[in-house]
Enzyme design. Structure first.
Site, PDB file in Angstrom:
ATOM      1  CE  LYS A   1      -4.304   1.019   2.396  1.00 58.66           C
ATOM      2  NZ  LYS A   1      -5.240   1.346   0.996  1.00 58.66           N
TER       3      LYS A   1
HETATM    4  N1  PMP Z   1      -7.290  -2.184  -3.305  1.00 58.03           N
HETATM    5  C1  PMP Z   1      -6.770  -0.926  -2.964  1.00 58.03           C
HETATM    6  C2  PMP Z   1      -6.032  -0.350  -4.018  1.00 58.03           C
HETATM    7  C3  PMP Z   1      -7.183  -0.605  -1.820  1.00 58.03           C
HETATM    8  O1  PMP Z   1      -6.520   0.801  -1.587  1.00 58.03           O
HETATM    9  C4  PMP Z   1      -7.920  -1.096  -1.007  1.00 58.03           C
HETATM   10  C5  PMP Z   1      -8.208  -0.505   0.437  1.00 58.03           C
HETATM   11  N2  PMP Z   1      -7.091  -0.577   1.503  1.00 58.03           N
HETATM   12  C6  PMP Z   1      -8.467  -2.341  -1.255  1.00 58.03           C
HETATM   13  C7  PMP Z   1      -8.124  -2.964  -2.629  1.00 58.03           C
HETATM   14  C8  PMP Z   1      -9.090  -2.962  -0.537  1.00 58.03           C
HETATM   15  O2  PMP Z   1      -8.439  -3.621   0.752  1.00 58.03           O
HETATM   16  P1  PMP Z   1      -8.793  -3.722   2.108  1.00 58.03           P
HETATM   17  O3  PMP Z   1      -9.980  -4.630   2.267  1.00 58.03           O
HETATM   18  O4  PMP Z   1      -7.592  -4.516   2.834  1.00 58.03           O
HETATM   19  O5  PMP Z   1      -9.189  -2.500   2.765  1.00 58.03           O
END
Ligand code: PMP
Length: 300
Positions: A157
């Protein structure tokens, strides 16, 4: 009087080992993060449950943060457990129960392209509704493709990665849609800019296995709930034909939670949302985040 969606006069944030008033926190305009987008972050939700405040899937989120930092060779002086303790204190200090928590690691002054030697650790929290509202989203297929892992480490991230999603979202809104749905470089459906994508067909679920997705924590949780319901989930390439034949669809993410898709490129979903598997999963998700105590302020 402070005009901010994220803090007020009393809000306290964690910054490099200190509790600082949000309105007094500063950073250098020479921070490498401002210039090149170097750094990493997380998004975690805290929920009030009958047995206390729960930081949903905290362990998975802090592990992903440490993974993101490892990818950039950035070192911070905190373990997963310490980050958890700091977050717990942060919520208490700000008297927050249902909140979105944003850990952010950003860099010191440095104009070189190698990661700066010193990283800053900031954690803030604020009350935040579902990122994309309560659902019934009209999606459009984006002209911006998700990068593949040879271009950017998309399992991490990283701050800079988000330009791609912002461009896709901006394009979708400009065209009058609620959100974008993005392809991978192979031309299969990957995900939304900040959420994962599921579709339902003939009583089974499909979600992308593409190397271009960020395999979200909510995606994984929802797949576990589907298993409990006895619903088969296929992780595979999602072709455009599958979109045309979808009975239903939904998005998942920490900030988004589980929300329904009403149409993709103007094509309506065949099933009413109430009759879909996604609707059952959204209900289970809402129940678990507010009632499960197994993860209450403990790292899982
Ligand atoms: N893809 C991206 C690019 C994101 O930023 C997120 C949010 N964190 C998600 C998918 C969903 O991930 P999560 O369920 O871990 O929040």
């Amino acid at each position: 009087m402070i005009q901010s969606n994220y803090y007020n006069d009393k809000t306290v944030i964690f910054l490099d080992g200190n509790w600082v008033k949000a309105k007094e926190a500063t950073t250098s305009v020479f921070s490498q993060t401002l210039h090149y987008g170097i750094g990493a972050f997380e998004g975690i939700r805290a929920y009030q449950t009958p047995s206390g405040i729960s930081l949903f899937k905290a362990g998975s989120h802090f592990r992903r943060l440490l993974h993101s930092l490892e990818v950039l060779s950035i070192k911070i002086p905190y373990t997963e457990e310490e980050l958890f303790d700091i977050t717990q204190k942060l919520l208490q200090k700000n008297n927050l129960r249902n909140a979105y928590v944003r850990p952010l690691v950003y860099m010191n002054e440095d104009m070189r392209l190698t990661p700066a030697r010193k990283a800053h650790v900031m954690i803030a929290a604020w009350e935040w509704g579902q990122l994309l509202g309560s659902g019934e989203l009209n999606l459009t297929l984006s002209t911006f493709y998700r990068p593949e892992k040879k271009s950017l480490p998309i399992t991490a991230k990283l701050i800079g990665n988000y330009t791609n999603g912002v461009l896709a979202s901006q394009e979708a809104r400009a065209k009058g849609f609620d959100e974008a749905l993005m392809f991978d470089v192979q031309g299969n459906i990957a995900q939304a800019p900040g959420a994962n994508f599921f579709l339902e067909r003939d009583g089974e679920l499909y979600t992308s296995s593409s190397a271009s997705i960020m395999s979200g924590i909510t995606r994984k949780v929802v797949m576990e709930y589907a298993k409990e319901l006895g619903v088969k989930v296929h992780e595979q390439a999602i072709t455009i034909d599958m979109i045309h034949n979808a009975d239903s669809a939904f998005l998942t993410g920490t900030a988004t939670e589980v929300v329904s898709v009403r149409s993709i490129e103007g094509e309506q979903m065949k099933l009413a949302w109430e009759d879909s598997i996604g609707s059952q999963l959204a209900e289970i998700y809402q129940h678990r985040i507010r009632n499960d105590d197994y993860h209450s302020m403990t790292i899982v």
